[in-house]
Design a protein around this motif. Structure first.
Motif, PDB file in Angstrom:
ATOM      1  N   ALA A 137       0.829  -1.204   0.000  1.00  0.00           N
ATOM      2  CA  ALA A 137       0.000   0.000   0.000  1.00  0.00           C
ATOM      3  C   ALA A 137       0.862   1.251   0.000  1.00  0.00           C
ATOM      4  O   ALA A 137       0.540   2.246  -0.673  1.00  0.00           O
ATOM      5  N   ALA A 138       1.955   1.225   0.746  1.00  0.00           N
ATOM      6  CA  ALA A 138       2.864   2.376   0.747  1.00  0.00           C
ATOM      7  C   ALA A 138       3.497   2.579  -0.629  1.00  0.00           C
ATOM      8  O   ALA A 138       3.678   3.714  -1.086  1.00  0.00           O
ATOM      9  N   VAL A 139       3.807   1.467  -1.306  1.00  0.00           N
ATOM     10  CA  VAL A 139       4.373   1.571  -2.663  1.00  0.00           C
ATOM     11  C   VAL A 139       3.339   2.139  -3.624  1.00  0.00           C
ATOM     12  O   VAL A 139       3.660   2.979  -4.475  1.00  0.00           O
ATOM     13  N   LEU A 140       2.088   1.714  -3.508  1.00  0.00           N
ATOM     14  CA  LEU A 140       1.033   2.232  -4.378  1.00  0.00           C
ATOM     15  C   LEU A 140       0.808   3.720  -4.152  1.00  0.00           C
ATOM     16  O   LEU A 140       0.480   4.451  -5.085  1.00  0.00           O
ATOM     17  N   LYS A 141       0.954   4.170  -2.918  1.00  0.00           N
ATOM     18  CA  LYS A 141       0.829   5.610  -2.642  1.00  0.00           C
ATOM     19  C   LYS A 141       1.890   6.384  -3.418  1.00  0.00           C
ATOM     20  O   LYS A 141       1.609   7.416  -4.035  1.00  0.00           O
ATOM     21  N   LYS A 142       3.119   5.877  -3.417  1.00  0.00           N
ATOM     22  CA  LYS A 142       4.180   6.538  -4.177  1.00  0.00           C
ATOM     23  C   LYS A 142       3.893   6.500  -5.673  1.00  0.00           C
ATOM     24  O   LYS A 142       4.168   7.474  -6.396  1.00  0.00           O
ATOM     25  N   GLN A 143       3.350   5.372  -6.147  1.00  0.00           N
ATOM     26  CA  GLN A 143       3.010   5.266  -7.562  1.00  0.00           C
ATOM     27  C   GLN A 143       1.979   6.313  -7.947  1.00  0.00           C
ATOM     28  O   GLN A 143       2.082   6.956  -8.989  1.00  0.00           O
ATOM     29  N   MET A 144       0.985   6.502  -7.094  1.00  0.00           N
ATOM     30  CA  MET A 144      -0.067   7.470  -7.387  1.00  0.00           C
ATOM     31  C   MET A 144       0.472   8.889  -7.356  1.00  0.00           C
ATOM     32  O   MET A 144       0.111   9.731  -8.191  1.00  0.00           O
ATOM     33  N   ASP A 145       1.328   9.189  -6.386  1.00  0.00           N
ATOM     34  CA  ASP A 145       1.921  10.525  -6.314  1.00  0.00           C
ATOM     35  C   ASP A 145       2.749  10.831  -7.561  1.00  0.00           C
ATOM     36  O   ASP A 145       2.678  11.934  -8.116  1.00  0.00           O
ATOM     37  N   ALA A 146       3.530   9.841  -8.003  1.00  0.00           N
ATOM     38  CA  ALA A 146       4.353  10.047  -9.195  1.00  0.00           C
ATOM     39  C   ALA A 146       3.490  10.232 -10.434  1.00  0.00           C
ATOM     40  O   ALA A 146       3.786  11.068 -11.302  1.00  0.00           O
ATOM     41  N   PHE A 147       2.414   9.471 -10.530  1.00  0.00           N
ATOM     42  CA  PHE A 147       1.541   9.596 -11.693  1.00  0.00           C
ATOM     43  C   PHE A 147       0.872  10.962 -11.748  1.00  0.00           C
ATOM     44  O   PHE A 147       0.793  11.594 -12.808  1.00  0.00           O
ATOM     45  N   ILE A 148       0.383  11.440 -10.601  1.00  0.00           N
ATOM     46  CA  ILE A 148      -0.278  12.749 -10.579  1.00  0.00           C
ATOM     47  C   ILE A 148       0.715  13.853 -10.898  1.00  0.00           C
ATOM     48  O   ILE A 148       0.413  14.793 -11.650  1.00  0.00           O
ATOM     49  N   ALA A 149       1.935  13.738 -10.357  1.00  0.00           N
ATOM     50  CA  ALA A 149       2.952  14.742 -10.663  1.00  0.00           C
ATOM     51  C   ALA A 149       3.283  14.748 -12.149  1.00  0.00           C
ATOM     52  O   ALA A 149       3.433  15.815 -12.769  1.00  0.00           O
ATOM     53  N   LEU A 150       3.387  13.567 -12.747  1.00  0.00           N
ATOM     54  CA  LEU A 150       3.681  13.481 -14.175  1.00  0.00           C
ATOM     55  C   LEU A 150       2.535  14.049 -15.002  1.00  0.00           C
ATOM     56  O   LEU A 150       2.757  14.766 -15.978  1.00  0.00           O
ATOM     57  N   ARG A 151       1.302  13.726 -14.619  1.00  0.00           N
ATOM     58  CA  ARG A 151       0.157  14.236 -15.371  1.00  0.00           C
ATOM     59  C   ARG A 151       0.070  15.758 -15.305  1.00  0.00           C
ATOM     60  O   ARG A 151      -0.197  16.418 -16.310  1.00  0.00           O
ATOM     61  N   VAL A 152       0.288  16.285 -14.117  1.00  0.00           N
ATOM     62  CA  VAL A 152       0.240  17.742 -13.965  1.00  0.00           C
ATOM     63  C   VAL A 152       1.310  18.411 -14.809  1.00  0.00           C
ATOM     64  O   VAL A 152       1.066  19.415 -15.484  1.00  0.00           O
ATOM     65  N   LYS A 153       2.513  17.835 -14.818  1.00  0.00           N
ATOM     66  CA  LYS A 153       3.612  18.431 -15.581  1.00  0.00           C
ATOM     67  C   LYS A 153       3.372  18.323 -17.080  1.00  0.00           C
ATOM     68  O   LYS A 153       3.633  19.268 -17.842  1.00  0.00           O
ATOM     69  N   VAL A 154       2.825  17.191 -17.540  1.00  0.00           N
ATOM     70  CA  VAL A 154       2.590  17.017 -18.968  1.00  0.00           C
ATOM     71  C   VAL A 154       1.480  17.936 -19.454  1.00  0.00           C
ATOM     72  O   VAL A 154       1.575  18.531 -20.530  1.00  0.00           O
ATOM     73  N   GLU A 155       0.427  18.073 -18.670  1.00  0.00           N
ATOM     74  CA  GLU A 155      -0.700  18.889 -19.096  1.00  0.00           C
ATOM     75  C   GLU A 155      -0.485  20.378 -18.845  1.00  0.00           C
ATOM     76  O   GLU A 155      -1.250  21.194 -19.349  1.00  0.00           O
ATOM     77  N   ASN A 156       0.542  20.726 -18.081  1.00  0.00           N
ATOM     78  CA  ASN A 156       0.843  22.140 -17.803  1.00  0.00           C
ATOM     79  C   ASN A 156       2.332  22.386 -18.004  1.00  0.00           C
ATOM     80  O   ASN A 156       3.069  22.662 -17.054  1.00  0.00           O
ATOM     81  N   PRO A 157       2.819  22.245 -19.219  1.00  0.00           N
ATOM     82  CA  PRO A 157       4.271  22.378 -19.450  1.00  0.00           C
ATOM     83  C   PRO A 157       4.794  23.788 -19.228  1.00  0.00           C
ATOM     84  O   PRO A 157       5.991  23.957 -19.007  1.00  0.00           O
ATOM     85  N   ASP A 158       3.921  24.792 -19.264  1.00  0.00           N
ATOM     86  CA  ASP A 158       4.381  26.173 -19.122  1.00  0.00           C
ATOM     87  C   ASP A 158       4.483  26.613 -17.672  1.00  0.00           C
ATOM     88  O   ASP A 158       5.000  27.702 -17.390  1.00  0.00           O
ATOM     89  N   LEU A 159       3.985  25.808 -16.745  1.00  0.00           N
ATOM     90  CA  LEU A 159       3.998  26.204 -15.343  1.00  0.00           C
ATOM     91  C   LEU A 159       5.240  25.680 -14.661  1.00  0.00           C
ATOM     92  O   LEU A 159       5.798  24.657 -15.026  1.00  0.00           O
ATOM     93  N   ASN A 160       5.660  26.392 -13.625  1.00  0.00           N
ATOM     94  CA  ASN A 160       6.768  25.931 -12.813  1.00  0.00           C
ATOM     95  C   ASN A 160       6.676  26.585 -11.445  1.00  0.00           C
ATOM     96  O   ASN A 160       5.869  27.475 -11.210  1.00  0.00           O
ATOM     97  N   GLY A 161       7.508  26.115 -10.526  1.00  0.00           N
ATOM     98  CA  GLY A 161       7.577  26.733  -9.221  1.00  0.00           C
ATOM     99  C   GLY A 161       6.322  26.564  -8.401  1.00  0.00           C
ATOM    100  O   GLY A 161       5.711  25.495  -8.359  1.00  0.00           O
ATOM    101  N   SER A 162       5.907  27.633  -7.747  1.00  0.00           N
ATOM    102  CA  SER A 162       4.774  27.587  -6.819  1.00  0.00           C
ATOM    103  C   SER A 162       3.462  27.296  -7.536  1.00  0.00           C
ATOM    104  O   SER A 162       2.589  26.627  -6.997  1.00  0.00           O
TER     105      SER A 162
END
Length: 809
Positions: A137-162
């Protein structure tokens, strides 16, 4: 149904030995009852008529510890249960029987000693599995966090920082409304993601919400990323921004293809896997788009479904064992008229098995996370994915199976009567018919017989609780039962028999001889019809199973470019027994492409290209299996794959020499064919019995067999070994050319080819039985699913440990 039978039926097959030995405890209680009846028959009969004082509800399932009396309050105390604490192994329970001095007391002492052993065994097993799932379950939590971070970065390539961090926080918030879970610039309402709940400690529902919200709650504005909703999240749980999360993540190559395998062979050893750093993020922003995110979205969804299935199996394990302890204590009170169940069940309720809430809490968390992230907050759709319905047995399947079976038998009888009525076997026309048309229809005979053997295997696998859907990796709820396979095989038999009868009738009738060209197209039409149904993309005739079969065929053809799984090499082994079917298919190509059907002349055997492919077609199944052994050798580094590959190589040599003798004849070729075939048969027979079936163990509890057997009658295994040896050497008559005067050569070849298919069907049952027992020995009841992301640096060791746990499940 009695509880003992229901308990056995509901067991997870791979965990059978980890369950409470209910039948063993019942045998001891029968000894107690026999002793009571011998010493005090009148008292026992009178007491047995009284209703038991134990409440009929399961004490282990309805815990009411506050209302239970203490040890001193129990009238006529019989037992005293001590709880011992041991380092590393948790609590150990030991019961002292206080009436040992009475007559027959030693038997009851044995009962409680056995009961304590079973309780300790069940608790330890349950605790180990729960700890493994908590780690996952702890590993799946990390998997989900990484996926959301990747999705946010891919769909918002112009954003950075705060701004990018605020987008990430709005996505991982567990209380975000479904209408505001999108943080992309286009605000696509169909894309709803919620992060996995940060805390995985699920001991108390109230603590879950407190750990999710946190004591320090801040209002985070998401206006910078296109979200005007203000959401409260705990900043302390997400101090890292998405860029830093991605710096510690690399993408696993979960999508295997022949191209990726070829690239891996020629890949530089210094080249590392795809990872994210500040320089490579620019390329990621340009290359990764919604398709990429959707792929890993589906991958994670599959991981969550499998994890949820593991939790349900473990919860069911706990439920059934608690019920078993309650039932066995109820029987003890009924037989001995002693009141000991309430005290012992209180100990069971307070044990890790009855008092642990981790699995229930994880089930609720996974349901919440899955519904919000993978079913767009639609609970009904989410629960359908998490809990697929069990396949229902339909009466119409049984009806049509019997109907088609009767039709096929009637058609076969009609075919025999027509042949005997016209004396076709005594005429030249009959000889030509057997050489030209009969081989075309034998293709359907081989397929139907193989399907019938598979249906019989499924029936016996189910009867002896061999978990074939798990071993083959079928999607839950889509595997075919023996009724469905029998329906398909009998339906195909009706089609083939009807076509053969129509062809035979039109061929023997003088009034229709002018239409021979059309009548001989009947087998070609049947083959095309079967191929169209097999590859039909419409959801008819068990599409999921058809596509699974096509996928396995494709992976076998592409060997060694794909990683070899059990369904792949199991199907490849089946294909080695279908060499006559491949040759029949080759005959179709030659017969119709050369216009042979219009001339009714056997020119294929004299055609050079046909004879060349006659060699190749016979070798292809063994060659594919040989390549699979090479691939497994490169991955596992196990010498057994070398020996297995040599076995198939010897068979390839034997098949080539035997085919050469069949085409060229001659005493020299005959001697070579006999020697090579005998050597290959001896090697294959030894491998079948000793390696694939795991029999003939010298130090086995069951003489000349193995320690664990699924079939209770040992004679079945000896008969199977004798049949395997006899059928392995049966086809030697094709080299020695022992022919019966009453049978045509093609009939003889067809009969012995069918015997090989029957031998393969027998081999399949015991091969899968041995695989099932290997899973039982390792308690392997979970399917290992590759994770899309992995963490390196400080988290690398944890991931490696998790992979080891997956393999051991």
């Amino acid at each position: 149904m009695k509880f003992g039978k229901e308990f056995k039926k509901q067991m997870v097959p791979e965990w059978t030995e980890a369950y409470m030995d209910y039948n063993g405890l019942k045998r001891i209680l029968r000894e107690v009852r026999g002793y009571k009846q011998t010493k005090h028959p009148a008292t026992h009969n009178k007491a047995s008529q009284k209703k038991p004082t134990l409440d009929k509800t399961f004490r282990g399932l309805h815990k009411e510890a506050s209302n239970l009396p203490s040890k001193g309050d129990i009238e006529d105390q019989v037992i005293d249960v001590n709880t011992l604490q041991q380092d590393g192994s948790g609590q150990i329970y030991k019961t002292k029987f206080l009436r040992q001095s009475e007559e027959g007391g030693e038997v009851e002492v044995m009962f409680f000693r056995k009961l304590d052993e079973e309780l300790n065994k069940v608790c330890n097993f349950y605790k180990d599995k729960v700890e493994a799932l908590m780690h996952e379950a702890a590993v799946l939590k990390k998997q989900m966090d990484a996926f959301i971070a990747l999705r946010v970065k891919v769909e918002n390539p112009d954003l950075n920082g705060s701004s990018l961090k605020r987008c990430y926080l709005s996505n991982v918030s567990s209380k975000m409304p479904p209408t505001s879970t999108t943080c992309s610039r286009d605000r696509n309402p169909g894309r709803e993601y919620v992060g996995l709940i940060p805390e995985v400690d699920t001991n108390d529902d109230h603590q879950q919400e407190e750990s999710t919200a946190g004591p320090e709650v801040n209002s985070v504005s998401t206006a910078g990323c296109g979200c005007d909703h203000r959401e409260e999240v705990n900043k302390d749980d997400y101090k890292e921004d998405p860029l830093k999360i991605l710096e510690h993540v690399k993408i696993n190559n979960t999508l295997e293809s022949p191209i990726s395998t070829i690239k891996g062979v020629f890949k530089d050893s210094k080249e590392e896997d795809l990872s994210f750093n500040k320089e490579e993020l620019r390329k990621v922003e340009e290359q990764l788009r919604h398709v990429f995110v959707e792929f890993y979205h589906e991958q994670l969804r599959h991981v969550f479904v499998e994890f949820y299935h593991k939790l349900r199996l473990l919860k069911h394990y706990s439920f059934m064992n608690l019920a078993a302890f309650s039932k066995i204590m109820k029987k003890y009170e009924k037989i001995t008229t002693r009141r000991a169940a309430r005290l012992y069940m209180r100990i069971v309720d307070d044990s890790y098995l009855g008092n642990s809430d981790e699995v229930t809490g994880l089930l609720e968390r996974v349901e919440t996370t899955f519904i919000k992230n993978f079913s767009k907050s639609n609970r009904r759709e989410g629960m359908k994915l998490l809990r697929p319905k069990a396949k229902r047995e339909r009466h119409r399947v049984t009806f049509f199976s019997g109907f088609f079976l009767g039709c096929s038998i009637a058609l076969l009888v009609a075919i025999v009567l027509i042949i005997e009525a016209h004396n076709l076997m005594d005429k030249e026309e009959g000889t030509q018919y057997m050489e030209n048309i009969f081989p075309l229809y034998t293709l359907f005979a081989y397929i139907v017989l193989h399907m019938l053997m598979y249906a019989a295997n499924i029936y016996f696998w189910r009867r002896y609780r061999v978990n074939y859907p798990f071993i083959f990796g079928f999607k839950r709820g889509t595997e075919l039962g023996y009724r469905e396979v029998f329906l398909l095989s009998t339906g195909l038999a009706v089609l083939a028999s009807a076509g053969f009868l129509a062809n035979l009738q039109l061929d023997t009738d003088s009034s229709t001889r002018d239409y021979k060209t059309i009548t001989e197209l009947v087998p070609l039409v049947l083959v095309i019809f079967v191929l169209v149904i097999t590859f039909c993309p419409l959801n008819i005739l068990y599409r999921s199973s058809r596509f699974f079969f096509i996928k396995c065929i494709f992976r076998c053809i592409c060997a060694p470019l794909y990683q070899v799984t059990l369904p792949d090499f199991f199907l490849a082994d089946q294909l080695t027994s279908q060499v006559p079917a491949f040759r029949s298919f080759e005959l179709y190509i030659c017969y119709y492409s050369l216009g042979e059907y219009s001339r009714r002349q056997s020119k294929c055997l004299s055609h050079g290209v046909y004879n060349t492919f006659y060699f190749i077609v016979a070798v292809i199944p063994y060659w594919l299996r040989f390549l699979q052994c090479i691939r497994r050798l490169c991955e596992d580094k196990d010498a057994m794959h070398v020996y297995n590959g040599l076995k198939y190589f010897s068979t390839i040599v034997a098949v080539i020499i035997r085919t050469a003798f069949e085409l060229k004849k001659g005493m020299a070729w005959m001697v070579l064919a006999l020697v090579s075939s005998s050597v290959a048969a001896l090697i294959n027979t030894y491998w079948d019995i000793v390696i694939d079936w795991g029999l003939l163990r010298r130090q086995s509890k069951n003489k000349y067999l193995r320690d664990k057997l699924v079939v209770s009658h040992k004679s079945v295994y000896f008969v199977a070994m004798i049949l395997n040896i006899a059928l392995r050497f049966a086809w030697m008559q094709l080299v020695l050319e022992f022919r019966l005067r009453s049978l045509h050569k093609m009939t003889t070849i067809t009969i012995f080819s069918c015997l090989e298919i029957i031998r393969r069907g027998i081999w399949s049952f015991f091969r899968l039985e041995n695989e099932h027992l290997n899973n039982v020995g390792k308690y392997r009841a979970f399917k290992s699913v590759p994770l899309p992301f992995s963490y390196y640096e400080t988290d690398n060791d944890d991931d490696d440990d998790d992979d080891d746990d997956d393999k051991n499940d």
